[in-house]
Design a protein around this motif. Structure first.
Motif, short mmCIF file in Angstrom:
data_model
loop_
_atom_site.label_atom_id
_atom_site.label_comp_id
_atom_site.label_asym_id
_atom_site.label_seq_id
_atom_site.Cartn_x
_atom_site.Cartn_y
_atom_site.Cartn_z
N TYR A 397 -2.14 18.13 12.39
CA TYR A 397 -2.80 18.77 13.53
C TYR A 397 -4.28 18.37 13.65
O TYR A 397 -4.82 18.27 14.74
N ALA A 398 -4.94 18.15 12.52
CA ALA A 398 -6.38 17.87 12.57
C ALA A 398 -6.67 16.60 13.35
O ALA A 398 -7.58 16.56 14.18
N GLN A 399 -5.88 15.55 13.09
CA GLN A 399 -6.09 14.30 13.82
C GLN A 399 -5.68 14.45 15.28
O GLN A 399 -6.34 13.95 16.19
N LEU A 400 -4.58 15.18 15.52
CA LEU A 400 -4.14 15.43 16.90
C LEU A 400 -5.23 16.15 17.69
O LEU A 400 -5.49 15.85 18.85
N LEU A 401 -5.89 17.09 17.01
CA LEU A 401 -6.93 17.87 17.66
C LEU A 401 -8.18 17.03 17.93
O LEU A 401 -8.75 17.08 19.03
N LEU A 402 -8.56 16.21 16.96
CA LEU A 402 -9.73 15.37 17.16
C LEU A 402 -9.50 14.37 18.30
O LEU A 402 -10.42 14.06 19.06
N ASP A 403 -8.27 13.88 18.42
CA ASP A 403 -7.94 12.98 19.52
C ASP A 403 -8.15 13.67 20.87
O ASP A 403 -8.75 13.11 21.79
N MET A 404 -7.66 14.90 20.99
CA MET A 404 -7.79 15.61 22.27
C MET A 404 -9.24 15.98 22.54
O MET A 404 -9.72 15.88 23.68
N GLN A 405 -9.94 16.39 21.49
CA GLN A 405 -11.36 16.71 21.65
C GLN A 405 -12.12 15.53 22.26
O GLN A 405 -12.90 15.68 23.20
N LYS A 406 -11.89 14.35 21.71
CA LYS A 406 -12.60 13.15 22.17
C LYS A 406 -12.24 12.82 23.62
O LYS A 406 -13.13 12.62 24.46
N ARG A 407 -10.94 12.78 23.92
CA ARG A 407 -10.52 12.36 25.26
C ARG A 407 -10.99 13.34 26.33
O ARG A 407 -11.46 12.93 27.40
N VAL A 408 -10.88 14.62 26.06
CA VAL A 408 -11.26 15.63 27.05
C VAL A 408 -12.77 15.68 27.22
O VAL A 408 -13.29 15.72 28.34
N HIS A 409 -13.51 15.67 26.10
CA HIS A 409 -14.97 15.75 26.19
C HIS A 409 -15.54 14.51 26.87
O HIS A 409 -16.46 14.62 27.70
N ASP A 410 -14.98 13.35 26.55
CA ASP A 410 -15.46 12.12 27.19
C ASP A 410 -15.33 12.21 28.71
O ASP A 410 -16.22 11.76 29.44
N TYR A 411 -14.23 12.79 29.17
CA TYR A 411 -14.02 12.90 30.62
C TYR A 411 -14.82 14.04 31.24
O TYR A 411 -15.56 13.83 32.21
N VAL A 412 -14.71 15.23 30.69
CA VAL A 412 -15.32 16.42 31.31
C VAL A 412 -16.84 16.38 31.24
O VAL A 412 -17.53 16.59 32.24
N VAL A 413 -17.38 16.13 30.07
CA VAL A 413 -18.82 16.24 29.84
C VAL A 413 -19.54 14.89 29.97
O VAL A 413 -20.60 14.81 30.58
N ALA A 414 -18.94 13.84 29.42
CA ALA A 414 -19.62 12.55 29.38
C ALA A 414 -19.32 11.66 30.58
O ALA A 414 -19.84 10.54 30.68
N ASP A 415 -18.46 12.14 31.50
CA ASP A 415 -18.17 11.40 32.74
C ASP A 415 -17.59 10.01 32.52
O ASP A 415 -17.88 9.08 33.26
N LYS A 416 -16.73 9.89 31.52
CA LYS A 416 -16.10 8.59 31.24
C LYS A 416 -14.69 8.56 31.84
O LYS A 416 -13.83 9.37 31.46
N GLY A 417 -14.46 7.65 32.76
CA GLY A 417 -13.12 7.42 33.28
C GLY A 417 -12.58 8.56 34.12
O GLY A 417 -13.31 9.45 34.56
#
Length: 440
Positions: A397-417
């Protein structure tokens, strides 16, 4: 779910170790949990256990920011610090498979403890591994979900109500749908109340552990997001990245951009409490566990605060929080630890747990006719526990969670893609994890 998971927190495989019997003079057990208000309530409650059994209690409480690292390291090293642990819902898979927790089926059968006496969602979320099988590694201990607070006093002001009704042709009230939520949030954004600029809503954005995932899912679940094909485990294409899921992720970003205080790019539980207590926001996302304390707050509690359940869309859904209580397999005081579990499962103890500020999962408490009037957020908690969904509880779960954290934060907050690109990438990330685990 609530522990702050990091890559290092993945549970390592460990051999099952049988504890040596405790000596009579060692009648003391240590309970490990997070340092927060419910833990203080548990200290008070546990005085009754000591009075009844003579077994003394020690407590090891660690702030949420260090909770997962501290105690997962303890479990992975087969440490003996914790006899009883209130571990996060997502730890169940790894702790069961690694032998960290004592399997409780035989003990429950012997003592007449029935899992059917607890709310089904909490048994599934906190106790079972594998999921949907009668294999129990914890007793549901602390029910929790994401809920919402709002400034009831602001919502009640005649001039604000009149302006809202003129603009939206409906009464200003706690939103029941995400469309209504956005209207209310936009209405309050940058408004001046009592000479101070305020903002529409507070939502989770934290990247390093679990925060933004625990936030965005509250929009994505009601809009149709699913982790996998219900008929085919680990088949994620068209579910994680469905059109509904994309819409949910886009909506969360819209809320972040339109209706939140500036600068909260990496914010979670405490920042939300601070924003609400300081009078910055009209509505706040947070865990029910904090609501008793907020209701008592001298500045924003009492008549000034109201509560509502997570808004719906095409369906309902809300992120599950909370934890189960387990006996650590490496404990030298296993018998005493099991006595604590037996005592805690008693309906009368569970009623007192709720009264002190803990969140019972026992039907004797939650289905009592007087429950909904026992606290100003009791009905909302009950409604929420009927529609909770949890993140993966896989050992990875820890790696699954870190993956989602990165993808969602990159889009929502960092405006990537785009949202679609973020979720497509997440499917690729998760497939790799499950392939490495031999599940794909």
């Amino acid at each position: 779910m609530r522990g702050l998971a990091k890559a290092a927190a993945a549970l390592a495989a460990a051999a099952f170790v049988f504890a040596a019997p405790a000596r009579a003079e060692d009648k003391q057990i240590t309970l490990c949990w997070a340092a927060w208000d419910p833990a203080n309530a548990l200290v008070e409650l546990s005085k009754d256990f000591t009075a009844k059994t003579g077994i003394k209690m020690k407590f090891e409480f660690v702030p949420w920011t260090n909770f997962a690292d501290r105690f997962l390291n303890e479990l992975n090293s087969k440490g003996k610090l914790c006899d009883v642990i209130i571990g996060d819902s997502q730890w169940i898979g790894g702790s069961a498979e690694s032998g960290h927790y004592v399997k409780l089926n035989d003990f429950f059968a012997k003592e007449g403890i029935k899992m059917s006496d607890f709310m089904p969602a909490t048994v599934l979320g906190y106790s079972e591994w594998p999921k949907h099988t009668p294999n129990y590694w914890a007793l549901p201990a602390m029910g929790d979900a994401v809920g919402w607070t709002y400034r009831k006093d602001w919502f009640g002001r005649p001039e604000i109500r009149a302006e809202f009704k003129k603009k939206y042709n409906r009464e200003l009230a706690p939103p029941k749908t995400w469309a209504e939520f956005k209207d209310v949030a936009e209405f309050f954004q940058n408004r001046t109340i009592d000479g101070k600029k305020v903002y529409g809503a507070y939502i989770f954005t934290e990247r390093g552990s679990e925060g933004i995932t625990m936030g965005v899912t509250n929009v994505m679940y009601p809009m149709g997001f699913k982790y996998e094909d219900p008929k085919k485990p680990y088949a994620m294409d068209g579910f994680v990245n469905s059109a509904d899921s994309v819409r949910g992720l886009e909506f969360y970003k819209t809320l972040y951009k339109c209706c939140t205080p500036p600068g909260l790019t990496n914010a979670y539980m405490q920042e939300g409490l601070d924003a609400f207590k300081s009078g910055q926001v009209a509505m706040m996302m947070n865990w029910f566990a904090f609501f008793p304390g907020l209701y008592k707050d001298p500045n924003v509690g009492g008549d000034k605060i109201g509560f509502f359940v997570n808004p719906s869309d095409k369906g309902k859904g809300v992120q599950l929080g909370g934890q189960g209580i387990s006996v650590v397999s490496y404990s030298d005081h296993r018998n005493e630890a099991l006595q604590y579990i037996k005592w805690f499962a008693n309906p009368e103890v569970q009623k007192k747990w709720w009264a002190l500020g803990g969140y019972s999962c026992h039907k004797a408490v939650l289905q009592d006719p007087g429950f909904v009037k026992s606290a100003p957020f009791a009905q909302e908690f009950l409604d929420s526990m009927d529609m909770v969904v949890d993140f993966w509880a896989e050992p990875s779960y820890a790696q699954l969670l870190l993956d989602m954290q990165k993808r969602v934060h990159d889009y929502v907050v960092a405006d990537k893609g785009t949202a679609k690109e973020a979720l497509d990438s997440l499917v690729v990330d998760w497939k790799k994890v499950f392939k490495d685990d031999g599940k794909l």
